[in-house]
Design a protein around this motif. Structure first.
Motif, PDB file in Angstrom:
ATOM      1  N   GLU A 158      21.153  74.921  43.861  1.00 58.93           N
ATOM      2  CA  GLU A 158      21.262  73.534  44.077  1.00 58.93           C
ATOM      3  C   GLU A 158      21.820  73.063  42.682  1.00 58.93           C
ATOM      4  N   ARG A 159      22.444  71.979  42.704  1.00 60.43           N
ATOM      5  CA  ARG A 159      23.027  71.478  41.175  1.00 60.43           C
ATOM      6  C   ARG A 159      21.529  71.063  40.480  1.00 60.43           C
ATOM      7  N   GLY A 174      34.314  70.028  37.391  1.00 58.68           N
ATOM      8  CA  GLY A 174      33.701  70.889  36.747  1.00 58.68           C
ATOM      9  C   GLY A 174      34.324  72.282  36.202  1.00 58.68           C
ATOM     10  N   THR A 175      33.582  72.767  35.258  1.00 54.62           N
ATOM     11  CA  THR A 175      34.234  73.898  34.637  1.00 54.62           C
ATOM     12  C   THR A 175      33.446  75.267  34.518  1.00 54.62           C
ATOM     13  N   TRP A 227      25.201  65.804  31.980  1.00 54.94           N
ATOM     14  CA  TRP A 227      25.800  67.332  32.201  1.00 54.94           C
ATOM     15  C   TRP A 227      24.840  67.761  33.055  1.00 54.94           C
ATOM     16  N   PHE A 228      25.555  68.561  34.277  1.00 56.77           N
ATOM     17  CA  PHE A 228      24.786  69.281  35.212  1.00 56.77           C
ATOM     18  C   PHE A 228      25.332  70.514  35.316  1.00 56.77           C
ATOM     19  N   ARG A 229      24.721  71.163  36.219  1.00 53.91           N
ATOM     20  CA  ARG A 229      25.279  72.746  36.595  1.00 53.91           C
ATOM     21  C   ARG A 229      24.836  72.946  37.972  1.00 53.91           C
ATOM     22  N   THR A 260      24.866  80.941  33.551  1.00 52.19           N
ATOM     23  CA  THR A 260      26.179  81.221  34.408  1.00 52.19           C
ATOM     24  C   THR A 260      26.280  79.873  35.488  1.00 52.19           C
ATOM     25  N   ALA A 261      27.259  79.196  35.559  1.00 47.81           N
ATOM     26  CA  ALA A 261      27.409  78.243  36.523  1.00 47.81           C
ATOM     27  C   ALA A 261      28.535  77.202  36.365  1.00 47.81           C
ATOM     28  N   VAL A 262      28.958  76.376  37.535  1.00 48.38           N
ATOM     29  CA  VAL A 262      29.701  75.434  37.170  1.00 48.38           C
ATOM     30  C   VAL A 262      29.020  74.207  36.508  1.00 48.38           C
ATOM     31  N   TYR A 263      29.644  73.902  35.542  1.00 45.95           N
ATOM     32  CA  TYR A 263      29.077  72.621  34.800  1.00 45.95           C
ATOM     33  C   TYR A 263      29.978  71.665  34.803  1.00 45.95           C
ATOM     34  N   TYR A 264      29.189  70.392  35.307  1.00 52.04           N
ATOM     35  CA  TYR A 264      29.704  69.083  35.599  1.00 52.04           C
ATOM     36  C   TYR A 264      29.456  68.120  34.735  1.00 52.04           C
ATOM     37  N   CYS A 265      30.340  67.226  34.572  1.00 51.51           N
ATOM     38  CA  CYS A 265      29.777  65.882  33.943  1.00 51.51           C
ATOM     39  C   CYS A 265      29.719  64.710  34.734  1.00 51.51           C
ATOM     40  N   ALA A 266      28.937  63.692  34.475  1.00 57.09           N
ATOM     41  CA  ALA A 266      28.901  62.560  35.247  1.00 57.09           C
ATOM     42  C   ALA A 266      28.620  61.475  34.496  1.00 57.09           C
TER      43      ALA A 266
END
Length: 125
Positions: A47-48, A118-119, A39-41, A94-100
């Motif tokens: 920056e991510r 992203g969510t 998971w990243f944000r 608070t951020a857009v969260y991405y899985c990878a």
């Protein structure tokens, strides 16, 4: 080709909780359990950044210092899904969260192969 779809984001007050999910399509030439999931944000203007990752079949979990003790990453290989349970949320989460996903992790410079769309997670103070 692996397709990842995140869900579970939303608006929550500080101190609240959310659980993000990331559903993976059937991996071509392999199985979901053989992928390392992360998971990243990315917050506005920043920056991510790495949040958490979980190893093959759930062995090995690692977290960014900023979320350690508050977030928990898990996976259900039978459902091809990885989760991020987020507790004690703060406005700075608070951020857009991405899985990878990636098959082989080789350190912080790892080039993750596949990303979701992203969510959005918004934590109000």
């Amino acid at each position: 080709q692996v397709q990842l779809v995140e869900s579970g984001g939303g608006l929550v007050q500080a101190g609240g909780s959310l659980r993000l999910s990331c559903a993976a399509s059937a991996a071509s030439g392999g199985t979901f359990s053989r992928y390392i999931m992360g998971w990243f944000r990315q917050a506005p203007g920043k920056e991510r950044e790495f949040v958490a990752r979980i190893g093959w079949s759930g062995v090995g979990r690692y977290y960014a210092d900023s979320v350690k003790g508050r977030f928990t990453i898990s996976r259900d290989d039978a459902k091809n899904t990885v989760y991020l349970q987020m507790n004690s949320l703060k406005p700075e989460d608070t951020a857009v969260y991405y899985c990878a996903s990636v098959e082989i992790y080789s350190g912080p410079s790892t080039q993750w192969n596949y990303w979701g769309q992203g969510t959005q997670v918004t934590v109000s103070s």
